[in-house]
Write an enzyme that holds these catalytic residues in place. Structure first.
Site, PDB file in Angstrom:
ATOM      1  CG  ASP A   1      -1.979   0.872   1.101  1.00 28.05           C
ATOM      2  OD1 ASP A   1      -1.793   2.282   0.668  1.00 28.05           O
ATOM      3  OD2 ASP A   1      -3.073   0.693   1.772  1.00 28.05           O
TER       4      ASP A   1
ATOM      5  CG  HIS B   1      -4.970   3.305  -0.206  1.00 28.22           C
ATOM      6  ND1 HIS B   1      -4.964   3.152   0.877  1.00 28.22           N
ATOM      7  CD2 HIS B   1      -5.900   4.408  -0.549  1.00 28.22           C
ATOM      8  CE1 HIS B   1      -5.753   3.752   1.646  1.00 28.22           C
ATOM      9  NE2 HIS B   1      -6.237   4.545   0.676  1.00 28.22           N
TER      10      HIS B   1
END
Length: 468
Positions: free
Chosen positions: A361, A392
């Site tokens: 992420d 993300h």
């Protein structure tokens, strides 16, 4: 500025990010997705080899279960955890990854935030007036459903799915994709929009802080009024998870929610604001917020220093100016987080929560630094599904398949429903067995032994039994 202007600004930020990554790839590969993150995404054998070399212990080595697609389930052992683990091992969604050219974390993230939404679902909007005369919006998803609806349970009423977008009010393509998939699976999705977000009028000069669940409480009360007998599930995206977790912590067992899920949640919000994001993401999200609030500059000028707000150069400075350095009631940065930290009342949460996170992420950062591992190891209500890739809120798959996180979330809600139904059935059988044993007429000593046996057969209620 028009929505197309905002989309163009985000696109420019994306191009700047790609250029920045191209220049720094050879020199710095461990900033947001570094070696520690890559070690967390490896299998147990890799972690064992690293440990033998003397590297620091991996906090994700303990109590994590291998799953398809290189995912890991991190949780405290319990009856519900075993049920969820079996379901995830059978899940076909985890084994379907994106094409190789789409597997990069930045590309997955940018496709999620930047690409146009396209043909979304049909929405029926309701404006809910709050006790302080403010307004929030509820977008009920009413169509289309091209392949026919499926039922989520044997009951006649569909379950309500409350969807909470990110804290900046951007309605992404993945949120709309989740609503369409949920509608097809027999849910009744509704999207919650905060004050002033996504076309909701700002009726009072007050915005909702990132972890203040007061408006959400009133919205849930209204949803329960409209659908008193339907089960209620909740799912949040990105920074919107702070609002959902704050609500679950403050309400505890009175939240009316059967199960919840958080996709790429920002759990340590204060550290996240203070550390900052990679430059391109920081500028893109900051620009989006400034554009969204520019239409309310006149309405907020009596409470907020709008000049200082629009000169903000970081997300922390923007948040601090908007909610801390107000003209009417200024507070400190520490006081703000005392009231808005999403994990401040996490021990009071009494609802199973599945957090789906990615080890690569680029917005939240490495999981060793951003995920509270002890929460998932010690709290039986919280489960962490950690994947190797996904960016993300991306978790993309080859088109036209939806993001695999959507499939996992809906399968998780279905498994929760079946688990609770089984718990209720076992509870009813135990009660009937206890009543039968207690009602038999025998001499005194045998009657006492049977009464003792009947009391030992009484299980926990379903709200507690799945934490054993």
């Amino acid at each position: 500025m028009s929505p197309w202007g905002a989309a163009l600004a985000l696109l420019l930020a994306a191009l700047a990010l790609l250029g920045l990554l191209a220049r720094r790839r050879g020199r710095r590969q461990t900033r947001a997705v570094g070696a520690e993150t890559q070690r967390a995404a490896r299998g147990p054998d890799d972690c064992g080899e690293r440990g033998a070399d003397g590297d620091p212990a991996d906090p994700f080595r303990a109590r994590r279960e291998p799953l398809p697609g290189g995912c890991r389930l991190i949780c405290k052992p319990s009856a519900l955890a075993q049920c969820l683990l079996r379901a995830l091992r059978r899940s076909a969604a985890l084994g379907t990854g994106p094409r190789s050219w789409l597997s990069g974390p930045h590309l997955q993230t940018l496709c999620h935030f930047v690409l146009p939404v396209g043909a979304g679902p049909e929405l029926a909007r309701e404006h809910l007036q709050l006790t302080d005369d403010g307004l929030v919006a509820l977008d009920w998803v009413v169509g289309p459903c091209p392949r026919g609806r499926r039922v989520t349970s044997s009951g006649a009423l569909p379950a309500v799915l409350l969807v909470i977008p990110n804290a900046w009010g951007r309605l992404t393509r993945n949120v709309l994709g989740l609503c369409l998939l949920a509608l097809e699976r027999g849910y009744y999705p509704v999207i919650f929009h905060r004050r002033g977000h996504h076309g909701c009028p700002l009726a009072s000069p007050r915005l909702q802080p990132i972890g203040d669940p007061s408006d959400l409480k009133e919205a849930v009360t209204y949803i329960r009024f409209r659908h008193p007998s339907a089960p209620l599930f909740a799912v949040s995206e990105g920074s919107g998870s702070a609002l959902l977790l704050s609500y679950l912590g403050e309400c505890g067992s009175s939240s009316y929610v059967t199960g919840a899920a958080c996709i790429s949640p920002v759990l340590r919000c204060r550290e996240w604001f203070e550390a900052g994001l990679p430059w391109a993401y920081e500028r893109g999200f900051l620009l989006h917020q400034k554009i969204a609030l520019s239409r309310y500059a006149t309405a907020l000028e009596d409470t907020v220093d709008m000049g200082k707000l629009f000169r903000s150069r970081s997300l922390r400075e923007f948040e601090e100016t908007l909610f801390c350095h107000t003209k009417s009631f200024p507070i400190s940065w520490d006081t703000y987080w005392d009231h808005n930290d999403p994990l401040r009342d996490v021990d009071e949460a009494a609802v199973p929560v599945l957090c789906i996170c990615s080890a690569d992420d680029p917005v939240c950062g490495p999981p060793e630094r951003t995920l509270p591992t002890e929460l998932f190891r010690s709290n039986p209500y919280f489960f962490l599904l950690l994947s190797r890739r996904g960016g993300h809120c991306g978790f993309l798959r080859p088109e036209p398949l939806p993001a695999w996180s959507h499939e996992v979330v809906l399968e998780y809600f279905r498994d929760l429903t079946e688990f609770f139904r089984m718990e209720e059935r076992m509870k009813g059988l135990s009660r009937r067995r206890a009543s039968f044993l207690g009602g038999r007429r025998r001499w005194g000593s045998l009657q006492k032994r049977e009464a003792s046996a009947a009391s030992s057969l009484e299980p926990f209620s379903w709200k507690r039994s799945y934490t054993r």
